[in-house]
Design a protein around this motif. Sequence first.
Motif, PDB file in Angstrom:
ATOM      1  N   PHE A 153       0.848  -1.187   0.000  1.00 26.84           N
ATOM      2  CA  PHE A 153       0.000   0.000   0.000  1.00 26.84           C
ATOM      3  C   PHE A 153       0.888   1.243   0.000  1.00 26.84           C
ATOM      4  N   ILE A 154       0.638   2.132  -0.947  1.00 27.56           N
ATOM      5  CA  ILE A 154       1.418   3.371  -1.072  1.00 27.56           C
ATOM      6  C   ILE A 154       0.477   4.548  -0.846  1.00 27.56           C
ATOM      7  N   VAL A 155       0.706   5.291   0.229  1.00 26.46           N
ATOM      8  CA  VAL A 155      -0.200   6.362   0.640  1.00 26.46           C
ATOM      9  C   VAL A 155       0.322   7.718   0.187  1.00 26.46           C
ATOM     10  N   ALA A 156      -0.543   8.495  -0.472  1.00 26.05           N
ATOM     11  CA  ALA A 156      -0.260   9.886  -0.818  1.00 26.05           C
ATOM     12  C   ALA A 156      -1.374  10.741  -0.231  1.00 26.05           C
ATOM     13  N   SER A 157      -1.020  11.883   0.312  1.00 29.43           N
ATOM     14  CA  SER A 157      -2.013  12.698   1.006  1.00 29.43           C
ATOM     15  C   SER A 157      -1.501  14.118   1.186  1.00 29.43           C
ATOM     16  N   ASP A 158      -2.441  15.032   1.452  1.00 29.64           N
ATOM     17  CA  ASP A 158      -2.060  16.392   1.836  1.00 29.64           C
ATOM     18  C   ASP A 158      -1.897  16.495   3.349  1.00 29.64           C
ATOM     19  N   ASP A 159      -1.981  15.356   4.034  1.00 27.16           N
ATOM     20  CA  ASP A 159      -1.805  15.325   5.487  1.00 27.16           C
ATOM     21  C   ASP A 159      -1.132  14.008   5.879  1.00 27.16           C
ATOM     22  N   ILE A 160       0.120  13.866   5.493  1.00 26.85           N
ATOM     23  CA  ILE A 160       0.857  12.631   5.767  1.00 26.85           C
ATOM     24  C   ILE A 160       1.000  12.360   7.266  1.00 26.85           C
ATOM     25  N   PRO A 161       1.240  13.358   8.121  1.00 25.65           N
ATOM     26  CA  PRO A 161       1.324  13.062   9.558  1.00 25.65           C
ATOM     27  C   PRO A 161       0.069  12.376  10.094  1.00 25.65           C
ATOM     28  N   TRP A 162      -1.101  12.821   9.649  1.00 27.95           N
ATOM     29  CA  TRP A 162      -2.343  12.176  10.072  1.00 27.95           C
ATOM     30  C   TRP A 162      -2.381  10.739   9.569  1.00 27.95           C
ATOM     31  N   CYS A 163      -1.976  10.550   8.329  1.00 27.93           N
ATOM     32  CA  CYS A 163      -2.004   9.207   7.737  1.00 27.93           C
ATOM     33  C   CYS A 163      -1.077   8.254   8.479  1.00 27.93           C
ATOM     34  N   GLU A 164       0.107   8.732   8.848  1.00 31.90           N
ATOM     35  CA  GLU A 164       1.059   7.873   9.537  1.00 31.90           C
ATOM     36  C   GLU A 164       0.522   7.412  10.890  1.00 31.90           C
ATOM     37  N   LYS A 165      -0.334   8.223  11.486  1.00 31.41           N
ATOM     38  CA  LYS A 165      -0.910   7.868  12.779  1.00 31.41           C
ATOM     39  C   LYS A 165      -2.167   7.005  12.654  1.00 31.41           C
ATOM     40  N   ASN A 166      -2.880   7.146  11.519  1.00 30.44           N
ATOM     41  CA  ASN A 166      -4.220   6.559  11.448  1.00 30.44           C
ATOM     42  C   ASN A 166      -4.439   5.477  10.395  1.00 30.44           C
ATOM     43  N   VAL A 167      -3.628   5.425   9.358  1.00 26.87           N
ATOM     44  CA  VAL A 167      -3.827   4.392   8.339  1.00 26.87           C
ATOM     45  C   VAL A 167      -3.482   3.032   8.938  1.00 26.87           C
ATOM     46  N   PRO A 168      -4.402   2.085   8.894  1.00 31.85           N
ATOM     47  CA  PRO A 168      -4.130   0.762   9.472  1.00 31.85           C
ATOM     48  C   PRO A 168      -2.906   0.118   8.831  1.00 31.85           C
ATOM     49  N   ASN A 169      -1.974  -0.330   9.639  1.00 35.85           N
ATOM     50  CA  ASN A 169      -0.771  -0.961   9.081  1.00 35.85           C
ATOM     51  C   ASN A 169      -0.383  -2.252   9.796  1.00 35.85           C
ATOM     52  N   LYS A 170      -1.293  -2.788  10.590  1.00 41.02           N
ATOM     53  CA  LYS A 170      -1.013  -4.045  11.269  1.00 41.02           C
ATOM     54  C   LYS A 170      -1.097  -5.201  10.278  1.00 41.02           C
ATOM     55  N   ASN A 171      -0.015  -5.939  10.186  1.00 42.63           N
ATOM     56  CA  ASN A 171       0.058  -7.124   9.315  1.00 42.63           C
ATOM     57  C   ASN A 171      -0.043  -6.785   7.824  1.00 42.63           C
ATOM     58  N   VAL A 172       0.141  -5.511   7.457  1.00 47.13           N
ATOM     59  CA  VAL A 172       0.170  -5.142   6.038  1.00 47.13           C
ATOM     60  C   VAL A 172       1.377  -4.252   5.792  1.00 47.13           C
ATOM     61  N   ASN A 173       1.764  -4.156   4.532  1.00 49.30           N
ATOM     62  CA  ASN A 173       2.922  -3.358   4.150  1.00 49.30           C
ATOM     63  C   ASN A 173       2.450  -1.995   3.651  1.00 49.30           C
ATOM     64  N   VAL A 174       2.831  -0.938   4.360  1.00 48.90           N
ATOM     65  CA  VAL A 174       2.387   0.418   4.041  1.00 48.90           C
ATOM     66  C   VAL A 174       3.586   1.351   3.974  1.00 48.90           C
ATOM     67  N   VAL A 175       3.682   2.127   2.897  1.00 53.29           N
ATOM     68  CA  VAL A 175       4.708   3.169   2.796  1.00 53.29           C
ATOM     69  C   VAL A 175       4.010   4.478   2.453  1.00 53.29           C
ATOM     70  N   PHE A 176       4.688   5.581   2.723  1.00 51.85           N
ATOM     71  CA  PHE A 176       4.092   6.904   2.542  1.00 51.85           C
ATOM     72  C   PHE A 176       4.935   7.744   1.589  1.00 51.85           C
ATOM     73  N   SER A 177       4.250   8.415   0.675  1.00 52.52           N
ATOM     74  CA  SER A 177       4.941   9.349  -0.207  1.00 52.52           C
ATOM     75  C   SER A 177       5.064  10.687   0.499  1.00 52.52           C
ATOM     76  N   LYS A 178       6.299  11.177   0.594  1.00 55.75           N
ATOM     77  CA  LYS A 178       6.534  12.483   1.202  1.00 55.75           C
ATOM     78  C   LYS A 178       7.136  13.437   0.190  1.00 55.75           C
ATOM     79  N   ALA A 179       6.673  13.290  -1.053  1.00 53.36           N
ATOM     80  CA  ALA A 179       7.227  14.056  -2.162  1.00 53.36           C
ATOM     81  C   ALA A 179       6.934  15.553  -2.056  1.00 53.36           C
ATOM     82  N   LYS A 180       5.802  15.904  -1.449  1.00 57.48           N
ATOM     83  CA  LYS A 180       5.359  17.301  -1.375  1.00 57.48           C
ATOM     84  C   LYS A 180       5.246  17.926  -2.761  1.00 57.48           C
ATOM     85  N   ASP A 181       4.945  17.100  -3.725  1.00 56.38           N
ATOM     86  CA  ASP A 181       4.778  17.531  -5.119  1.00 56.38           C
ATOM     87  C   ASP A 181       3.520  16.856  -5.648  1.00 56.38           C
TER      88      ASP A 181
END
Length: 248
Positions: A154-182
Motif C-alpha cells: 500500500f502506497i499512501v499519498a495525502s495532503d496530510d501525511i502526519p495524520w495518515c502515519e498515525k491513522n492508516v491501518p498498518n497491522k500485518n500489512v505493508n504500508v509506505v508513505f509518499s513524502k514528495a510534497k509535489d
Amino acid sequence: MPVIPVDFKLAKIFELTAPSITLKENSIKIVHYEKDPCRFDPRFLNLNITGLSASRIWGYLQSWKYFQNETDEIRKQFTFRKHIKMAAENFIERRAYNLSLLTSAKITTIGIHIRRGDMTLKYLSDFGYVTVPVSYMKNAMDRMTSLYGENVLFIVASDDIPWCEKNVPNKNVNVVFSKAKDPALDLAILSSCDHVIISTGSFGWWAAWLANGTTIYYKDWPRKNSTLARQVSHEDYFPPYWIGLSGK
C-alpha cells in the motif's frame, strides 16, 4: 479544433498534444458552463461552435460519461512527462523491491489517496464535503487484500501525511508513505499503481481513473441531504465498475 492556453499548468505535467495559443478574453464569444460539478451534462457532447472565433468550456466535467468512448485517447493525452514518470516509477520500484526480498511472489501495488486539508474546514463540511473515517480505510484495505492476496504494498499519498502515519491501518500489512510534497509526482505515483483506494476529491478520482485497475471509493460522500449532495450524481460521477464501500 481544441486548443489550450500557453500558460496551461497541466501542459507542464502531461504530454498534451493540443496546440497552445495566447487567448485574448475579448476573443471568446461563448462560454459553455457546466450545470453541476459532479453530474453528467449531455449538452457538452453536442456543442455548436461553428463560425465562432473562440468558445470556452468551463466546469469540472467530472464524469466518466463524457469520455467513455474515448478512454484510450484521454489516457494517451494524460501521459506524464518523462521526468515525472521516471521519478514515480523509481519510487514504486524501490519500495516493491524491498518487499520482494521477503517473498518470492509478485508484489501488487495499491495506491491510497487521502484528502483532508481543506475538507476539514467548517464551511466546506457544512456544504457537504466529508473526510473518510479510519474504518473506511480498513474496510478498503481488507477488500484489496482479499482480492489480491497478502503480497500487496500500500502506497499512501495525502495532503496530510502526519495524520495518515498515525491513522492508516498498518497491522500485518505493508504500508509506505509518499513524502514528495509535489502533487504532480504524487498523482503519477498513484496512477502508476496496479489498483487505487480513494477518499474524496477530483485528485484521487483522476489518479484512480488513470491507473485503470480496481478502484475502491468512499460511497458515503457527500454528506446526505447537503447542498453538495443535490449537485452530485453517483451514477454519473463514479464508473459502474468501481467498488463503493462505507466506513460501517
